[in-house]
Motif scaffolding. Structure first.
Motif: not given
Lengths: 483, 454
Positions: B54, A329-331, A333, B276-277, B50, B279-280, A336-337
């Protein structure tokens, strides 16, 4: 410059963190289950910070300078991405929370799925795979499942050009299929005649990297797609080289049925010394129900006042889960940004600039280095790091000498179909000044190869360590430090 | 245009050098009919726009720091010392590539070497690799290793209390191979589930065709079993024992290496990596020395340069995809190196005493919580003792309904609804406790659950 290990720095009785006192009555635990010794180091916070800071200074990195590592797309990564991924509302969400309590994460994932679908021209996307090669395995499993679902059990051969990344054949055999190599022609395209010969009723598909690992756009890509489809196979796209196609052409429009995206390359996540990455897969209409589970879907469209409700859905014929939870998920984000800031026009400019930079460098280097496939390239090109009049010098020597000029070497000895390959990918974030300086350094090294070959053989001269004994490391493996 | 450095003048100069008039001329190899699609994407957002979008999305989520979080089931809310993040944000670490050029990558290589050392120490094993994607994919690679090692054995025994996602990923990975799975058939009733979750039951599933048994420690439902008797049965049958561990539990519990495990793997997220939902995250993987050459993934080894200075390189690469291609033992290329660095920094900071303390807080608080909630009418703690930091609570009504009330009225993220994976465990909740759930929050949970009793 040698840095001690954390174990060598350890001193009994130290700790680098303060923790709460026990605030409940202790319970018993069967003594047979308690470990006697916990052989971890003992360090203060300052010990730890200084140790790893010193280690960091022994690394080269994109934030330090130019990194023209072919097929790796080492572009500069915007810092805003890091801030976005670390927002507490993302960083502290548990993946198994009730979907109603994580609508922000789900909305981001839903939109990223649709943006990647739009960019690739494919019908549906799953964000689950954790890396490019993980996406390849996902794709290979989906192709296998598709043929089995149609009762075609004999389709077990996956065609792979000889210029492909090594992960392609490895992924295919992990998926229980047979990798079959197809040669390239003299212009660096897949050999169409050989391909047509190989296409029969046992073919599951073809895995194609386009542009290929020579940095060349597959000129006959439409004919290749036809050949594969006509024999009942599916076309897989290795997305490692998607960067130069953004806004230029969509793989789905060229006939690709499935592809993976390397979010960490094309969509600007730093590589972290080897990862994490993220390898979402996109598929054409006929494969959507085979995607790995789960995918993000709109469960309730909402209304004028109400936002839609996002949730997870398991595709009907899904190949299954590729990892726990929902993906890196962190990737997601960060990707997407990045897409959000560029939009369609910006993505096209990224691709155009990456291709311009590669062609500019190719032009600058042409006299000093042989460029075996000398035609307009895409985002990278391959030069030879060897000369007839400098018989002892190989690509690896050029690479090591480049370190002394403050540049990370290009990919060396790949692709395998070029002698002493130097695979150079400048990316779009490098300025003309950087490219000019790199070309100057490369030309000096080409001259040194003749005038002072020893200088190259003994390089690097200005790195934290010299050339390391790799044979000894493999023959007498020392893989852990002394406790 | 952000992220693109060229001025118009430079662009023109470069095009001229290449020998083309317009940038479009560089794309003549792309089929003309497919060139320049119109992409339906939102108009570009500026940086401030942006980041505020976020932030808007992030704030739409409920998150563990603002609540009391008792959700575990494979991902845990632990304290992350700030030094971890500060070091990860060193550009020299996070913007480096895979260390293919060791002379200018010693920082990454030595940190990998230290990671391997720490994981071997924690698990009680002899060798470790530089990481897998997560615990579930490490589980699949453990099974792949065992199948390669056994040459011809086709039976894989999975514990029914191995994480459901891990079991599913193992099956996904191996759907192209001719493998039979045993041990984790879905039980119809709760008592059948309890019976099957015993080590004794698992041992009865092992036969001469078994390549590997995969067992958790602690289990998905929190329980801790001595694995030594199982290891004996497995080895007698000529198979391997692969153990899925929670790394925090190993701060307190006997390492599987001492109980006869051949492979120890797990999810490294609790070691300094945010939730982090999902991952990673970080898959760690350790084996006995005998299986070193079959272990997939990257490995760093110690060696020296021409002047005798110590240094590190990626080694044993002959197993890898870029050399062996279709005969490689795995296709891993990008792994989780930065997450492995986080775990290395975390374990260095906590060290011998800190990790023990975290494990003790988890254990004693979970037991305290079990005592409190077991007294509530309508609730029953059904996990067997000993459990580490999670246990199963049978509830008087649906877990979804209870969780909704906990969040709406008490700012509590409740437990995992086990009915999602095991139909016979409807109305059963898995609750997790860490150093981030102080006694006051546990008492609040007990008070909140008391209102659900009727």
């Amino acid at each position: 410059m040698t840095e001690p290990t954390v174990y060598e720095l350890s001193a009994p009785g130290r700790s680098g963190v303060s923790l709460p006192a026990l605030d409940v009555d202790p319970s018993t635990l069967p003594p047979s289950l308690i470990r006697k010794d916990l052989p971890l180091p003992e360090l203060s916070e300052a010990d730890v910070v200084r140790h790893f800071l010193r280690l960091s200074q022994m690394n080269y990195a994109v934030d330090k300078g130019f990194y023209p590592l072919g097929s790796c797309t080492m572009k500069y990564n915007p810092k805003i991405n890091e801030d976005a991924a670390r927002l507490p509302g993302f960083a502290f969400v548990h993946p198994l929370q009730n979907p109603e309590s994580m609508q922000g994460c789900l909305s981001l994932m839903y939109h990223l799925q649709s943006w990647l679908g739009e960019i690739s021209g494919l019908a549906a996307v799953s964000l689950q795979p954790a890396a490019g090669a993980h996406g390849e395995l996902t794709g290979a499993l989906m192709i296998r499942a598709y043929h089995l679902d149609r009762g075609e059990r004999n389709r077990r051969r996956m065609l792979i050009p000889n210029s492909a990344h090594g992960t392609n054949p490895a992924s295919v055999s992990m998926a229980g299929m047979e990798a079959v190599e197809v040669p390239s022609d003299r212009r660096g395209n897949i050999d169409l005649a050989e391909l047509r010969k190989a296409c029969d009723s046992t073919v599951a598909g073809l895995m194609l990297t386009n542009p290929n690992t020579l940095g060349l756009f597959e000129e006959n890509v439409l004919e290749v797609a036809d050949a594969v489809h006509n024999c009942g196979g599916l076309l897989y796209g290795d997305g490692a080289n998607l960067n130069p196609l953004l806004g230029i052409v969509r793989p789905g429009d060229l006939g690709f049925d499935v592809m993976h995206f390397n979010l960490h390359k094309t969509f600007s996540t730093p590589h972290g010394g080897g990862g994490p990455g993220s390898g979402p897969v996109g598929v054409s209409e006929k494969l959507t129900e085979f995607l790995p589970a789960p995918v993000v879907a709109i469960l309730d469209p909402g209304g004028e006042e109400e936002p839609p409700l996002y949730g997870f859905r398991d595709p009907q014929k899904s190949i299954g889960r590729m990892r726990a939870f929902h993906g890196n998920f962190g990737v997601l984000v960060r990707a997407a940004a990045y897409i959000r800031m560029l939009g369609a026009e910006g993505l096209r400019r990224v691709a155009e600039t990456a291709v311009l930079n590669a062609n500019y460098l190719r032009t600058l280097l042409k006299g000093a280095y042989a460029v075996p496939y000398d035609r307009i390239c895409m985002h990278e090109f391959v030069a030879e790091g060897c000369w007839a009049d400098a018989p002892g010098i190989r690509a690896v020597d050029v690479a090591k000498r480049l370190m002394d000029y403050g540049v990370h070497p290009p990919t060396v000895m790949f692709p395998l179909i070029v002698h002493d390959a130097l695979m150079i990918e400048p990316t779009e974030t490098e300025s003309k000044q950087t490219l000019d300086a790199f070309a100057e350094a490369m030309k000096k090294i080409a001259a040194e190869a003749r005038s002072d070959p020893q200088l190259l053989h003994e390089a690097p001269h200005h790195a934290p360590v010299g050339r390391l004994d790799e044979v000894r490391a493999a023959k007498q493996p020392v893989l852990t430090g002394k406790l | 245009m952000p992220f693109l450095p060229h001025t118009e003048a430079e662009r023109a100069e470069m095009l001229k050098a290449v020998g083309v008039n317009r940038i479009e001329d560089l794309f003549s190899a792309v089929p003309e009919t497919r060139r320049y699609p119109k992409l339906n994407l939102p108009a570009p957002a500026s940086e401030p726009e942006a980041i505020s979008e976020m932030r808007f999305l992030a704030e739409a989520n409920v998150q563990a720091q603002d609540t009391a979080c008792f959700l575990g089931a494979g991902a845990y809310h632990h304290y992350i010392p700030p030094a971890v993040n500060h070091l990860l944000l060193r550009g020299e670490f996070y913007t480096a590539y895979t260390p293919y050029q060791p002379e200018i990558s010693q920082g990454t290589l030595q940190s990998i070497f230290e990671f391997q050392t720490l994981i071997a120490a924690l698990t009680g094993m002899e060798a470790a690799n530089a990481s897998h994607y997560d615990g579930a994919t490490a589980a699949a690679e453990a099974v792949v290793l065992a199948l390669q090692q056994s040459r011809g054995r086709r039976r894989v025994v999975l514990s029914p209390v191995l994480h459901p996602h891990y079991r599913r990923v193992i099956r996904t990975y191996l759907q192209g191979a001719d493998i039979h799975f045993a041990g984790d058939e879905t039980p119809e009733t709760y008592s059948a589930f309890q019976a099957r979750s015993r080590i004794k039951h698992l041992a009865t599933c092992v036969d001469e065709s078994t390549a590997v048994v995969v067992a958790p420690y602690p289990s998905f439902v929190g329980e801790v079993d001595d694995l030594a008797p199982l290891a004996e049965v497995v080895h007698t049958a000529g198979a391997l024992l692969a153990v899925a561990v929670n790394p925090i539990a190993l701060g307190l519990l006997k390492p599987p290496g001492e109980m006869g495990a051949d492979i120890v793997f797990g999810e490294g997220q609790p070691l300094g990596i945010p939730l982090s939902c999902g991952g990673p995250y970080l898959g760690f993987f350790a084996t006995r020395r005998a299986y070193l050459h079959k272990m997939s993934g990257r490995i760093a080894g110690e060696t020296s340069d021409g002047q005798g200075r110590r240094g590190y390189v990626l080694t044993l690469a002959a197993r890898e995809q870029h050399i062996k291609r279709e005969r490689a033992s795995s296709n891993i290329c990008t792994n989780q190196a930065l997450m492995a660095l986080a775990a290395t920094v975390y374990l260095s900071l906590l060290g011998k005493h800190g990790l023990r303390r975290v494990a003790e807080l988890c254990y004693h608080r979970a037991n305290y919580a079990a005592d409190r909630v077991a007294r509530l009418p309508g609730f029953q703690v059904v996990s067997r003792f000993p459990f580490f930091h999670e246990f199963v609570l049978r509830c008087p009504k649906s877990v979804a309904e209870i969780n909704r009330n906990l969040l709406d009225h008490w700012e509590i993220i409740g437990g995992y609804d086990l009915g999602r994976d095991f139909p016979c465990l409807a109305n059963h909740m898995l609750l997790a406790f860490t150093e981030m759930t102080p006694r006051e929050q546990i008492d609040r949970l007990a008070d909140a659950l008391a209102e659900e009793s009727l």
